[in-house]
Design an enzyme around this catalytic site. Structure first.
Site, PDB file in Angstrom:
ATOM      1  N   GLY A  74      78.234  85.748   6.472  1.00 50.33           N
ATOM      2  CA  GLY A  74      78.640  84.358   6.277  1.00 50.33           C
ATOM      3  C   GLY A  74      77.520  83.396   6.550  1.00 50.33           C
ATOM      4  O   GLY A  74      76.403  83.785   6.886  1.00 50.33           O
TER       5      GLY A  74
ATOM      6  N   GLY B 256      77.049  79.165   8.057  1.00 52.35           N
ATOM      7  CA  GLY B 256      77.699  77.949   8.564  1.00 52.35           C
ATOM      8  C   GLY B 256      76.706  76.829   8.653  1.00 52.35           C
ATOM      9  O   GLY B 256      75.586  76.927   8.152  1.00 52.35           O
ATOM     10  N   SER B 257      77.117  75.767   9.323  1.00 54.35           N
ATOM     11  CA  SER B 257      76.242  74.622   9.503  1.00 54.35           C
ATOM     12  C   SER B 257      75.009  75.067  10.291  1.00 54.35           C
ATOM     13  O   SER B 257      73.924  74.530  10.163  1.00 54.35           O
ATOM     14  CB  SER B 257      76.976  73.553  10.290  1.00 54.35           C
ATOM     15  N   PHE B 258      75.194  76.075  11.076  1.00 56.02           N
ATOM     16  CA  PHE B 258      74.204  76.539  12.014  1.00 56.02           C
ATOM     17  C   PHE B 258      73.131  77.427  11.409  1.00 56.02           C
ATOM     18  O   PHE B 258      71.947  77.302  11.667  1.00 56.02           O
ATOM     19  CB  PHE B 258      74.983  77.316  13.077  1.00 56.02           C
ATOM     20  N   GLY B 259      73.554  78.363  10.591  1.00 56.19           N
ATOM     21  CA  GLY B 259      72.612  79.334  10.049  1.00 56.19           C
ATOM     22  C   GLY B 259      73.337  80.433   9.303  1.00 56.19           C
ATOM     23  O   GLY B 259      74.446  80.219   8.817  1.00 56.19           O
TER      24      GLY B 259
ATOM     25  N   LYS C 298      72.134  86.805  13.846  1.00 57.03           N
ATOM     26  CA  LYS C 298      72.361  85.379  13.603  1.00 57.03           C
ATOM     27  C   LYS C 298      71.005  84.734  13.345  1.00 57.03           C
ATOM     28  O   LYS C 298      70.109  84.821  14.189  1.00 57.03           O
ATOM     29  CB  LYS C 298      73.032  84.789  14.850  1.00 57.03           C
TER      30      LYS C 298
ATOM     31  N   ASP D 293      82.608  74.350  23.641  1.00 54.21           N
ATOM     32  CA  ASP D 293      83.073  74.372  22.246  1.00 54.21           C
ATOM     33  C   ASP D 293      84.144  75.457  22.075  1.00 54.21           C
ATOM     34  O   ASP D 293      84.036  76.333  21.218  1.00 54.21           O
ATOM     35  CB  ASP D 293      81.892  74.595  21.294  1.00 54.21           C
TER      36      ASP D 293
HETATM   37  N1  LIG Z   1      78.726  89.232  17.019  1.00 55.86           N
HETATM   38  C1  LIG Z   1      79.492  88.923  15.983  1.00 55.86           C
HETATM   39  N2  LIG Z   1      80.134  89.872  15.271  1.00 55.86           N
HETATM   40  C2  LIG Z   1      80.911  89.549  14.222  1.00 55.86           C
HETATM   41  N3  LIG Z   1      81.140  88.303  13.785  1.00 55.86           N
HETATM   42  C3  LIG Z   1      80.523  87.304  14.448  1.00 55.86           C
HETATM   43  C4  LIG Z   1      79.675  87.559  15.564  1.00 55.86           C
HETATM   44  N4  LIG Z   1      79.222  86.375  16.009  1.00 55.86           N
HETATM   45  C5  LIG Z   1      79.759  85.450  15.190  1.00 55.86           C
HETATM   46  N5  LIG Z   1      80.535  85.988  14.252  1.00 55.86           N
HETATM   47  C6  LIG Z   1      81.280  85.271  13.191  1.00 55.86           C
HETATM   48  O1  LIG Z   1      80.499  84.198  12.721  1.00 55.86           O
HETATM   49  C7  LIG Z   1      81.141  82.956  12.967  1.00 55.86           C
HETATM   50  C8  LIG Z   1      80.126  81.927  13.374  1.00 55.86           C
HETATM   51  O2  LIG Z   1      79.420  82.357  14.512  1.00 55.86           O
HETATM   52  P1  LIG Z   1      79.046  81.341  15.650  1.00 55.86           P
HETATM   53  O3  LIG Z   1      78.234  82.078  16.661  1.00 55.86           O
HETATM   54  O4  LIG Z   1      80.294  80.691  16.134  1.00 55.86           O
HETATM   55  O5  LIG Z   1      78.099  80.322  14.872  1.00 55.86           O
HETATM   56  P2  LIG Z   1      78.250  78.780  14.524  1.00 55.86           P
HETATM   57  O6  LIG Z   1      77.346  78.120  15.493  1.00 55.86           O
HETATM   58  O7  LIG Z   1      77.794  78.644  13.108  1.00 55.86           O
HETATM   59  O8  LIG Z   1      79.670  78.361  14.712  1.00 55.86           O
HETATM   60  C9  LIG Z   1      82.173  83.242  14.050  1.00 55.86           C
HETATM   61  O9  LIG Z   1      83.260  82.341  13.934  1.00 55.86           O
HETATM   62  C10 LIG Z   1      82.558  84.654  13.747  1.00 55.86           C
HETATM   63  O10 LIG Z   1      83.530  84.679  12.728  1.00 55.86           O
END
Ligand SMILES: Nc1ncnc2c1ncn2[C@@H]1O[C@H](COP(=O)(O)OP(=O)(O)O)[C@@H](O)[C@H]1O
Ligand SMILES: [Mg+2]
Length: 406
Positions: A38, A40-43, A58, A146
């Site tokens: 996936g 997101g806004s983040f990366g 990530k 958050d």
């Molecule tokens: N270790 C992981 N394993 C599987 N899915 C993950 C993991 N970390 C994040 N995700 C998925 O990616 C999404 C975004 O990750 P997150 O760390 O919350 O980044 P953001 O800062 O973009 O919100 C999470 O809501 C989850 O669905």
């Protein structure tokens, strides 16, 4: 920060794009990206493989200024413990910072979007674990800031009973680890977090503390039970207007109104967390007891971590010892001494491992934390930590640092 979930992260779920330069590449000489999970806004998020094991990678663009990912890597490495994904490595490659961590299953937001509502039993079992993991991080001087369904994920395979907290990009220390004195309650310039789940005080732009994480848990649980929150879908003109309207609606929605039609325990939870003082130590055990008693004593059900979505095949994957069938209400509280020791080790590691360098256009080098060979020391950010999206002097005990844990 946005109200509610960010843009869907599924622009390329099958991960087979031939144009994706990040796919099918080996990072840190180990982790081969095999599928895009996936964006997101983040990366960007990728599934990667190394030695027949799978990992989550990530990616954060390094050209965009301050690094939330670095803050996340530092804090998650320090926190390392149950219900927090294990960090394997942190470093950079080309224009990206990369955090390698344990691969988890779906987020609660993903599951909720499919099911539209959760049962009381499922909500209680999730609430119990949310309070547990928050106590764990709060005992270690960190607040998350958050708390929302997207930032909780279920464990994969044999860990499918367990809930994990992630996304520590906005997390920070709320007190001195030495004196345990909390940092002053100041008025901030903007909201840190997600408006839909943010506490009333956070929406009023006040410095957050333990109470705010817990108040958000109350809103997350009511979102699951009700299938939404009263401050969703308000008519809004601008971002500022949205925050104001959400705050006003939250303030006028009493705990009775929010929790109407659901067991009293939820109203009590919301009321209790809304009334906590800034420096007050929350009674985590009392909160956990509410969930256990509601499921077992009041409703006569088992607190067995069989969620609305759990299948026979999930149950077969679980190891017997992974689930405490009669959850202890005496969750082990961290001791001050060991916490202090861990904190010191976080600080001392930093000195040996300088922060990764800022990206330059021609820089395609790769650096894994702990390996100093590639470090460009032109920056002097070593003593900085990301706080509210700006770099401030690090007088909080954390360091921007590098670490290979794998
Ligand atoms: N270790 C992981 N394993 C599987 N899915 C993950 C993991 N970390 C994040 N995700 C998925 O990616 C999404 C975004 O990750 P997150 O760390 O919350 O980044 P953001 O800062 O973009 O919100 C999470 O809501 C989850 O669905
Ligand atoms: Mg997130």
């Amino acid at each position: 920060m946005e109200d509610g979930p960010k843009t869907p992260r599924s622009d390329n779920r099958d991960g087979r794009s031939h144009h994706d330069p990040l796919l099918n590449k080996k990072y840190f000489s180990k982790f081969r990206t095999i599928k895009k999970l996936g964006e997101g806004s983040f990366g960007k998020f990728y599934k990667a493989e190394y030695n027949n094991e799978y990992f989550a990678l990530k990616f954060e663009n390094r050209t965009k200024g301050q690094s939330l990912l670095e803050n996340e890597a530092t804090i998650m490495t320090y926190l390392k413990g149950p219900n927090i994904p294990l960090i394997k490595s942190f470093g950079y490659s080309g224009e990206y910072n990369i955090l390698v961590m344990q691969l988890m299953d779906r987020s609660l937001e993903d599951i909720f979007n499919k099911r539209k509502k959760f049962s009381v039993k499922t909500t209680c079992m999730l609430g119990y674990q949310m309070v547990n993991v928050l106590q764990y991080i709060h005992d270690r001087h960190i607040i998350h800031r958050d708390i929302k369904p997207d930032n909780f994920v279920m464990g994969a395979n044999e860990n499918n009973a367990h809930l994990y907290l992630l996304d520590f990009g906005l997390a920070k220390k709320y007190r001195s680890s030495r004196t345990l004195v909390q940092y002053p309650l100041i008025k901030k310039k903007k909201l840190t977090g997600t408006a839909r789940y943010a506490s009333i005080h956070a929406l009023e732009e006040l410095e957050q503390s333990r109470r705010d994480d817990l108040e958000s848990v109350g809103y997350v649980l009511m979102y699951f039970l009700r299938g939404g929150l009263p401050w969703q879908g308000l008519k809004i003109k601008s971002k500022e207007d949205r925050y104001k309207k959400i705050l006003a609606k939250k303030k006028e929605t009493s705990s009775e109104e929010l929790c109407k039609g659901f067991p009293d325990e939820f109203r009590e939870f919301v009321e209790y967390t809304r009334n906590l003082e800034y420096t007050e130590q929350p009674d985590y055990e009392m909160l956990r007891n509410k969930f256990v008693n509601l499921v077992t004593k009041k409703n006569g059900e088992n607190f067995d971590y069989i969620y609305d979505w759990t299948t026979e095949s999930d149950l077969k994957k679980r190891k017997d010892e992974t689930i405490d069938l009669a959850p202890s209400t005496n969750y082990p509280v961290s001791e001050k001494k060991s916490t202090q020791k861990e904190m010191e080790s976080v600080n001392s590691k930093k000195k040996a491992n300088p922060v990764h360098p800022p990206v330059s256009k021609a820089n395609n080098s790769e650096h894994v934390e702990g390996n100093n060979n590639n470090v460009n020391n032109n920056n002097n950010n070593n003593n900085n930590i990301i706080i509210d999206g700006t770099k401030e002097n690090n007088n909080y005990g954390f360091q921007s640092k590098c670490c290979t844990i794998f």
